[in-house]
Scaffold this motif. Structure first.
Motif, PDB file in Angstrom:
ATOM      1  N   MET A 186       0.846  -1.153   0.000  1.00  0.00           N
ATOM      2  CA  MET A 186       0.000   0.000   0.000  1.00  0.00           C
ATOM      3  C   MET A 186       0.900   1.226   0.000  1.00  0.00           C
ATOM      4  N   VAL A 187       0.664   2.126  -0.904  1.00  0.00           N
ATOM      5  CA  VAL A 187       1.421   3.362  -0.973  1.00  0.00           C
ATOM      6  C   VAL A 187       0.464   4.493  -0.631  1.00  0.00           C
ATOM      7  N   ASP A 188       0.780   5.236   0.423  1.00  0.00           N
ATOM      8  CA  ASP A 188      -0.069   6.340   0.851  1.00  0.00           C
ATOM      9  C   ASP A 188      -0.041   7.458  -0.177  1.00  0.00           C
ATOM     10  N   SER A 189      -1.026   8.309  -0.100  1.00  0.00           N
ATOM     11  CA  SER A 189      -1.110   9.426  -1.025  1.00  0.00           C
ATOM     12  C   SER A 189      -0.351  10.631  -0.465  1.00  0.00           C
ATOM     13  N   PRO A 190      -0.001  11.598  -1.320  1.00  0.00           N
ATOM     14  CA  PRO A 190       0.713  12.772  -0.839  1.00  0.00           C
ATOM     15  C   PRO A 190      -0.150  13.684   0.027  1.00  0.00           C
ATOM     16  N   GLN A 191      -1.407  13.331   0.269  1.00  0.00           N
ATOM     17  CA  GLN A 191      -2.282  14.162   1.084  1.00  0.00           C
ATOM     18  C   GLN A 191      -1.948  14.078   2.568  1.00  0.00           C
ATOM     19  N   ASP A 192      -1.087  13.136   2.964  1.00  0.00           N
ATOM     20  CA  ASP A 192      -0.699  12.980   4.363  1.00  0.00           C
ATOM     21  C   ASP A 192       0.439  13.958   4.664  1.00  0.00           C
ATOM     22  N   VAL A 193       0.137  15.250   4.590  1.00  0.00           N
ATOM     23  CA  VAL A 193       1.179  16.274   4.678  1.00  0.00           C
ATOM     24  C   VAL A 193       1.725  16.492   6.080  1.00  0.00           C
ATOM     25  N   SER A 220       2.470  -5.804  -0.734  1.00  0.00           N
ATOM     26  CA  SER A 220       2.062  -4.580  -0.055  1.00  0.00           C
ATOM     27  C   SER A 220       3.236  -4.055   0.754  1.00  0.00           C
ATOM     28  N   VAL A 221       3.395  -2.734   0.771  1.00  0.00           N
ATOM     29  CA  VAL A 221       4.459  -2.087   1.530  1.00  0.00           C
ATOM     30  C   VAL A 221       3.822  -0.997   2.382  1.00  0.00           C
TER      31      VAL A 221
END
Length: 124
Positions: free
Chosen positions: A1-8, A116-117
């Motif tokens: 799973m790669v998080d989105s850049p919205q986790d600022v 998944s990562v």
């Protein structure tokens, strides 16, 4: 799973540019003792690389992988990717986490395996 850049706010490490290779295996071409048998146990290895961003001044995160066959809800392997400069990682603490992922399957176990990562901050 790669998080989105919205986790600022970096509540979790931000993982991006995931590379997994090879992307596929043809188990029909892998010989065991010079032959192929449906019940052969085949060992597969792949390389995994992911770039990890974290908040400045925070401790290095833990980066974990898992290999599953979703249609069977079955776990084949799990472990950690490292950023320590020890092969296959090229340079310590550069934010690039790497690892060799090895798992075994029976030749008859076919399908789309999922790698998944995920990244976590150390508790504390």
């Amino acid at each position: 799973m790669v998080d989105s850049p919205q986790d600022v706010d970096y509540s979790r490490p931000y993982l991006h540019d995931l590379q997994i290779f090879p992307e596929a295996f043809n188990t029909d071409t892998i010989l065991v003792n010079g032959q192929t048998n449906p019940q052969d146990l085949i060992s597969l290895s792949l390389n995994c690389i992911v770039v990890v961003d974290r908040a400045p001044g925070t401790a290095p995160p833990t980066i974990r992988y898992s290999v599953t066959l979703p249609i069977e809800d079955r776990l084949f392997a799990e472990g950690a990717l490292r950023d320590n400069g020890v092969s296959p990682d090229l340079s310590a603490e550069d934010g690039i986490y790497t690892g060799t992922v090895t798992f075994s399957i029976r030749r008859v176990e076919i399908g789309d395996f999922q790698v998944s990562v995920e990244g976590y901050h150390a508790p504390g």
